[in-house]
Design an enzyme around this catalytic site. Structure first.
Site, mmCIF file in Angstrom:
data_model
loop_
_atom_site.group_PDB
_atom_site.id
_atom_site.type_symbol
_atom_site.label_atom_id
_atom_site.label_comp_id
_atom_site.label_asym_id
_atom_site.label_seq_id
_atom_site.Cartn_x
_atom_site.Cartn_y
_atom_site.Cartn_z
ATOM 1 C CE1 TYR A 107 2.804 20.327 22.059
ATOM 2 C CE2 TYR A 107 3.967 21.998 20.791
ATOM 3 C CZ TYR A 107 3.978 20.977 21.719
ATOM 4 O OH TYR A 107 5.167 20.613 22.292
ATOM 5 C CE LYS A 165 -2.680 8.585 30.523
ATOM 6 N NZ LYS A 165 -2.170 7.382 31.227
ATOM 7 C CG ASP A 185 0.982 5.730 31.438
ATOM 8 O OD1 ASP A 185 0.675 5.107 30.393
ATOM 9 O OD2 ASP A 185 0.330 5.635 32.497
ATOM 10 C CG ASP A 202 7.733 18.469 22.780
ATOM 11 O OD1 ASP A 202 8.772 18.612 22.113
ATOM 12 O OD2 ASP A 202 7.443 19.169 23.773
ATOM 13 C CG ASP A 238 13.266 16.796 24.466
ATOM 14 O OD1 ASP A 238 13.227 16.996 23.239
ATOM 15 O OD2 ASP A 238 13.566 17.691 25.294
HETATM 16 C C1 IPM Z 1 10.237 21.024 19.586
HETATM 17 C C2 IPM Z 1 10.039 22.194 20.515
HETATM 18 C C3 IPM Z 1 8.796 22.968 20.125
HETATM 19 C C4 IPM Z 1 7.602 22.059 20.357
HETATM 20 C C5 IPM Z 1 8.572 24.320 20.804
HETATM 21 C C6 IPM Z 1 9.751 25.219 20.693
HETATM 22 C C7 IPM Z 1 7.360 25.004 20.251
HETATM 23 O O1 IPM Z 1 10.016 21.787 21.836
HETATM 24 O O2 IPM Z 1 10.314 21.226 18.375
HETATM 25 O O3 IPM Z 1 10.347 19.895 20.079
HETATM 26 O O4 IPM Z 1 7.121 21.943 21.503
HETATM 27 O O5 IPM Z 1 7.136 21.459 19.383
HETATM 28 MN MN MN Z 2 10.536 19.672 22.122
#
Ligand code: IPM
Ligand code: MN
Ligand code: NAD
Length: 370
Positions: free
Chosen positions: A143, A194, A227, A251, A255
């Protein structure tokens, strides 16, 4: 004795202000019913800040964030700002806050509440009782790594590039957070990278292994390629206790983990920095979901991830364990009563919108408070 605590609220864009509106009611409730007071101010971030101030976060807002005891963040982004220059997009708002406040440890708990066992897309037997903590590094990795950019090659083609980079110090400080958390849980840490492909992953594995041997010999440490971890989270998520990983893998995996709990709309997070000389620890709390442009403005978003983020704020920044647990219990009870926002609907439940869900949580808080 009433205490005052400074709180900066940054609702942001899309469903951010909608779900934050319901949390504001919970904050008012704490003020009235539990004598928990906040010196609260609001600010602009993301697209809302671009519209009003020309950029995704102003220096003044960053200064206010640094001064606050804690920050409650909504979400940023949306199609309205798709044509912004890349270095002025709404997402810079949250990335700048993480970077400038040194918020390196992003704690993302994925907990399956009993009433939601059937809401997951996975079988109830796979997710029942799940309680994992993903510790995602948040100020480094690909990032923020340099060099980065898009260049034009001699033959006229373009090349986009980013750099994954982790130093010993960056790895150690986030791993310490994971090990310390594990000691209060099941005492197990799975470190994810990885190392089979990336030098930064190899270093990550070596540093975490050495740190564990030196400072955390009592904690059960394992390693997994990212993975495989994604696959294992779906196959048998309860094998994990604490997962520690880099920015990008964290990240993605968080999710993914959110769907084990029923919905992205359920997952809160806390992003913590290092304790400074005055004993203060910078901390920002936000749901892991985004601004959800597809449902924004309809009043149907699930406010629980934002409410549970506020519960984490009470717990981690102010030591208000009882009040944090009260909010968590209220959310669980409301879900047990059969109310659901659209993202969590299953057979035999009643669909409600954001505000009615807020009403129900407040009623439940009253009931629990006696
Ligand atoms: C999160 C989001 C952020 C990230 C974006 C909006 C920059 O996806 O907080 O998970 O990738 O960290
Ligand atoms: Mn995110
Ligand atoms: P998203 O998380 O906004 O939405 C993904 C899906 O989940 C959508 O279908 C959405 O409707 C649903 N969803 C998310 N939160 C929900 C909630 N509380 N209740 C019900 N449903 C919910 O991800 P996206 O669509 O990929 O991104 C949209 C924008 O948000 C982008 O600009 C992205 O960069 C931004 N984003 C911001 C943050 C943040 O501010 N921390 C986090 C993630 C994404």
């Amino acid at each position: 004795m009433a205490n005052t605590r400074s709180l900066l609220v940054l609702p942001g864009d899309g469903i951010g202000p909608e779900v934050m509106g319901e949390v504001r009611r919970v904050i008012d409730w704490m003020d009235r019913k539990r004598d928990i007071h906040f010196d609260l101010s609001e600010g602009l971030v993301g697209g809302a800040a671009i519209d009003a101030e020309g950029k995704p976060i102003s220096a003044e807002t960053v200064a206010r964030a640094k001064a606050a005891d804690a920050i409650l963040f909504g979400s940023v982004g949306g199609p309205k700002w798709d044509n912004q220059p890349f270095d002025n997009r709404p997402e810079i708002g949250i990335l700048e806050l993480r970077k400038q406040l040194g918020l390196f440890a992003n704690l993302r708990p994925a907990v399956v509440l009993d009433p939601l066992v059937d809401a997951s897309t996975l079988k109830p037997d796979v997710v029942r009782g799940l309680d994992i903590m993903i510790v995602r590094e948040a100020t480094g990795g690909i990032y923020f790594g340099e060099p980065r950019g898009v260049e034009t090659l001699p033959d006229g083609q373009q090349r986009g590039f980013n750099t994954e980079s982790y130093s010993t110090h960056e790895i150690e400080r986030v791993a310490r957070v994971a090990f310390d958390l594990a000691r209060h849980r099941q005492n197990r840490v799975c470190s994810v990278e990885k190392a089979n492909v990336m030098e930064s992953g190899l270093l990550w594995r070596q540093v975490v292994t050495a740190l564990a041997a030196r400072e955390y010999p009592d904690v059960d440490l394992s390693h997994m390629y990212a993975d495989n971890c994604a696959m294992q989270l779906v196959r048998n998520p309860r094998q994990f206790d604490v997962i520690v990983t880099g920015n990008l893998f964290g990240d993605l995996l968080s999710d993914l983990a959110s769907m084990l709990t029923g919905s992205l709309g359920m997952l809160p997070s806390a992003t913590l920095g290092a304790v400074d000389a005055t004993g203060k620890r910078p901390a920002l709390y936000e749901p892991i979901h985004g601004s959800a442009p597809d449902i924004a403005g309809k009043g149907v978003a699930n406010p629980m991830a934002q409410m549970l983020s506020f519960a984490m704020l009470l717990r981690f920044s102010f030591g208000l364990e009882a009040e944090a647990a009260l909010i968590e219990r209220a959310c669980t009870n409301v879900l047990a009563s059969g109310l659901r926002t659209a993202d969590l609907m299953s057979q035999g439940t009643a669909k409600v919108g954001t505000h009615v869900m807020g009403d129900a949580v407040l009623r439940e808080l009253d009931k629990l408070n006696g």
